[in-house]
Design an enzyme around this catalytic site. Structure first.
Site, short mmCIF file in Angstrom:
data_model
loop_
_atom_site.label_atom_id
_atom_site.label_comp_id
_atom_site.label_asym_id
_atom_site.label_seq_id
_atom_site.Cartn_x
_atom_site.Cartn_y
_atom_site.Cartn_z
N LYS A 1 0.87 -1.18 0.00
CA LYS A 1 0.00 0.00 0.00
C LYS A 1 0.90 1.23 0.00
O LYS A 1 1.56 1.53 0.99
CB LYS A 1 -0.90 -0.01 1.23
CG LYS A 1 -1.88 1.13 1.26
CD LYS A 1 -2.88 0.94 2.40
CE LYS A 1 -3.96 1.99 2.38
NZ LYS A 1 -3.47 3.34 2.58
N LYS B 1 -6.87 -8.02 -1.81
CA LYS B 1 -8.08 -7.89 -2.63
C LYS B 1 -8.57 -9.27 -3.06
O LYS B 1 -7.75 -10.12 -3.43
CB LYS B 1 -7.78 -7.08 -3.90
CG LYS B 1 -7.21 -5.71 -3.63
CD LYS B 1 -6.74 -5.01 -4.91
CE LYS B 1 -6.09 -3.68 -4.55
NZ LYS B 1 -5.46 -3.00 -5.67
N CYS C 1 32.84 23.28 22.80
CA CYS C 1 33.63 23.63 23.97
C CYS C 1 35.09 23.64 23.50
O CYS C 1 35.61 22.61 23.06
CB CYS C 1 33.43 22.57 25.05
SG CYS C 1 34.58 22.75 26.41
N CYS D 1 37.43 19.21 31.75
CA CYS D 1 36.73 18.34 32.70
C CYS D 1 36.75 16.86 32.32
O CYS D 1 36.28 16.03 33.05
CB CYS D 1 35.28 18.80 32.84
SG CYS D 1 34.34 18.50 31.36
#
Ligand code: IVH
Length: 704
Positions: free
Chosen positions: A134, A317, A457, A462
């Site tokens: 479909k 069908k 950054c 960190c």
């Protein structure tokens, strides 16, 4: 549609016209010839001449029609693009109402459908069904009168549709003429779906983004919009295709019904294929009973993402027309057909929050946290929002209802927000201006450079970026360390065992053995994988460092020019830029990396731990003779080769001095086309700068 004699006749004639061995003398033959090539290209997906050759034949047709305007046939390919604008769409009454379909969602629904059919037809045994995908686009109805396309319409309200004849004529897969008279049919109405292939949709949307136009939400919207455009030329540019799935009406000169003489849906579809229409399947798939239909429907659902077009279900069908008649129809849908709907790929949910993630190059990516929803088989709760521009463009706010979709590429994305549903409590999304991961007291401003969309950054203090770099370093594309995936890297990182990439090569396997979930075997396997990676060629190591913009191709090129990784610490901008294809941005990024002493020290640690840092045979360019026929050329093979495999062909090309590349771009010199070549051939032809060779011509060339 065309038998093999006819096909070779057309092919020969094309070549004769193109080489000037023959001149156009007969208009009808020329129209027939171009119709044949249209069919090969648009219906069969198997063109026998290059696009530019088609264009030259098309020009011959235009020239001829210029000289003899009185002869122009209504079904000439030149009539596909009309220059007149459709002033507004007129309403037209459908010959037979265009009904919708009832839906089903599972096997029980289909079993119930089968029971109903048996009741309505009085059949006790198996009922034969036809099944098709479909297609998810816009419905169209095409009326052919005396073999010519007379009128096209959308579905509209089912009784009346909108007239779109000019636009339909601009869709190359809709035949302008079809020999219905061969079957005694004077007037026919065929039904189908106009769609846009997913890859075409993506390309067109990319283009729209570059041009600052609003993006289409999905291929269906692009297709239905394309059918209704005022300018048929624009419809043509949209890349619409039409699939036909029903012969709805067929009468002869006397107005008598011919449709039922064809006995079944399957038979009528075969005839439509003979007449040159494009079908969702090359031939009807007939199932002997509902169980076979259920299996086929599941099969379609499984492979839906590999299909080139969006499909949202399968249509089942009743095959025999006499049984269809016994079933009849409701106001809304025929009782002899049903749509089996696949699991939804679109859903609406609430955007609850936005989190940020950092990548190995410091790019900060916003990620939407949504109320979990089920979408085409998975539960979605996180969706990437890419960058700040995406948030602005889509006007997203926390608390918004959003439409999300999982398309062919599996990754879910936000199609749009639904501002009509806002309550007023929605909050704007604040994109951070400081690094959100920074745990130190120091302020780190995010930066945006050039025309990049990402905020980055610039100086990670960190460790958040380090983790991402390690994950990339061990990944498949880089050092390819089997068994050391993202979650294990995260675990080792949290334990403090891996702080940078050099620590991957100094793991303590006794400690690993003792970890929960590990044993002797898995620890030994991990060591084997890491030991193996230590022997990787230099280009892999270079790539694995995760330098911004430094990809596979650049790392291979640079590895050819250095003996050891440390050579790069001495390189100047000139050393980089003498290498073809290495640009100043990559050069600067590599220089910055090697000017940082900590990075060089880390590489020294890796070397001490056994990682190869020198050029290997695999890094060296394939030895070729300067005078080799294809020296310095780039080459690409596409389609199925007849005389050799793809690998063998690539090796031959390399021996002859060429470099194999994987995509068509302006950097490509030669495209060798085998059978069933598709989009690559089209793209290369469109570029106009690529030499297109057949397999035969390629072999002749390298043997010359
Ligand atoms: S048969 C009366 N077959 O789905 C039966 N429809 O939801 C006619 N569609 O309006 C429809 N693919 O536009 C049929 N293979 C297919 C189809 C299909 C897509 C569309 C069609 C119809 C809609 C109903």
């Amino acid at each position: 549609m065309y038998d093999s004699n006819k096909q070779s006749e057309f092919f020969l004639l094309s070549k004769e016209l193109l080489t000037g061995r023959k001149q156009v003398s007969d208009y009808d033959t020329l129209v027939d010839l171009l119709q044949y090539h249209e069919w090969k290209y648009y219906i069969e997906n198997d063109p026998v001449i290059a696009d530019y050759e088609y264009d030259r034949l098309y020009q011959m047709l235009l020239d001829y029609e210029d000289r003899h305007p009185e002869m122009i046939r209504a079904d000439s390919p030149s009539q596909r693009v009309s220059s007149d604008l459709t002033p507004s769409l007129d309403a037209v009454r459908h010959i037979v109402p265009m009904l919708s379909l009832a839906n089903s969602y599972n096997e029980d629904d289909l079993a119930e459908f089968d029971r109903q059919i048996k009741k309505l037809t009085g059949i006790e045994g198996d009922v034969e069904y036809s099944i098709e995908p479909k297609l998810d686009g816009g419905s169209i109805a095409l009326v052919y009168e005396d073999d010519l396309l007379a009128r096209a319409a959308t579905r509209g309200n089912g009784t009346e549709g909108e007239e779109i004849t000019a636009n339909a004529k601009a869709i190359p897969s809709i035949p302008l003429s079809a020999e219905f008279s061969r079957y005694g049919i004077k007037t026919a109405e065929v039904r189908g779906e106009a769609v846009i292939a997913i890859n075409v949709f993506n390309q067109k949307n990319d283009q729209r983004q570059k041009e600052g136009l609003t993006l289409w939400a999905n291929p269906r919207n692009a297709a239905t919009g394309g059918l209704r455009l005022k300018d048929a030329n624009e419809s043509r540019n949209r890349g619409l295709e039409a699939f036909i799935f029903q012969l709805a009406y067929a009468v002869n000169d006397a107005g008598n019904d011919i449709l039922h003489e064809l006995a079944s849906h399957g038979k009528s579809i075969e005839i439509l294929s003979q007449l040159g229409f494009k079908l969702p399947l090359s031939k009807p798939r007939i199932c002997r009973n509902i169980n076979e239909a259920v299996d086929a429907a599941h099969h379609w659902e499984k492979i839906r993402d590999t299909y080139a077009y969006e499909i949202d279900g399968a249509v089942i069908k009743v095959n025999r027309f006499d049984l269809q008649d016994l079933c009849g129809a409701t106001q809304h849908h025929p009782r002899w057909a049903i749509a089996f709907k696949f699991k939804a790929k679109q859903a609406t949910t609430t955007l609850q929050d936005v989190e940020f993630q950092i990548g190995r190059t410091g790019a900060v990516t916003p990620v939407a946290k949504v109320r979990p929803v089920h979408l085409a088989g998975v539960t979605v709760s996180s969706i990437s929002l890419h960058n700040e521009d995406f948030i602005i463009q889509k006007d997203l706010r926390i608390g918004d209802q959003v439409l999300i979709e999982r398309a062919g590429d599996v990754i879910p994305y936000i199609v749009k927000s639904l501002p009509d549903l806002r309550t007023g409590d929605e909050q704007p999304i604040d994109f951070p201006k400081e690094c959100p991961f920074n745990t130190t007291d120091q302020q780190v401003h995010l930066v945006k450079s050039g025309d990049e969309a990402a905020w980055r950054c610039p100086q990670c203090i960190c460790g958040a970026q380090d983790l991402q770099r390690i994950i990339f370093h061990v990944s498949k594309d880089a050092m390819n360390i089997d068994g050391l995936g993202k979650s294990l890297v995260e675990r080792f990182f949290d334990l403090g065992w891996i702080k940078d990439i050099s620590d991957v090569y100094a793991l303590d396997y006794d400690k690993i053995r003792a970890l929960e979930g590990f044993g002797d075997k898995s620890a030994d396997n991990l060591r084997d994988s890491i030991d193996k990676a230590k022997q990787n060629p230099l280009h892999k190591l270079l790539l694995s460092l995760g330098i911004h913009h430094f990809g596979k191709k650049a790392s291979k090129l640079i590895a050819q020019h250095i003996q050891s990784v440390y050579d790069l610490a001495e390189w100047t901008l000139e050393d980089f830029t003498v290498i073809k294809d290495i640009g100043p941005v990559v050069a600067q990024n590599v220089m910055d990396y090697f000017n940082n002493e900590a990075n060089v020290a880390m590489l020294r640690r890796m070397e001490e731990r056994g990682v190869n840092v020198t050029q290997t045979d695999q890094d060296k360019p394939v030895e070729t003779d300067e005078d080799a026929v294809l020296a310095g050329k780039t080459i690409l093979f596409t389609g199925t080769l007849q005389q050799m495999g793809r690998k063998e062909a690539q090796q031959l090309a390399e021996k002859a001095g060429a470099m194999n590349i994987s995509a068509v771009s302006k950097n490509l010199d030669i495209l060798v086309v085998g059978e069933k070549a598709g989009s690559k051939l089209k793209k290369a032809t469109a570029l106009g700068t690529v030499d297109i060779l057949t397999e035969e011509e390629f072999l002749n060339l390298i043997n010359s």
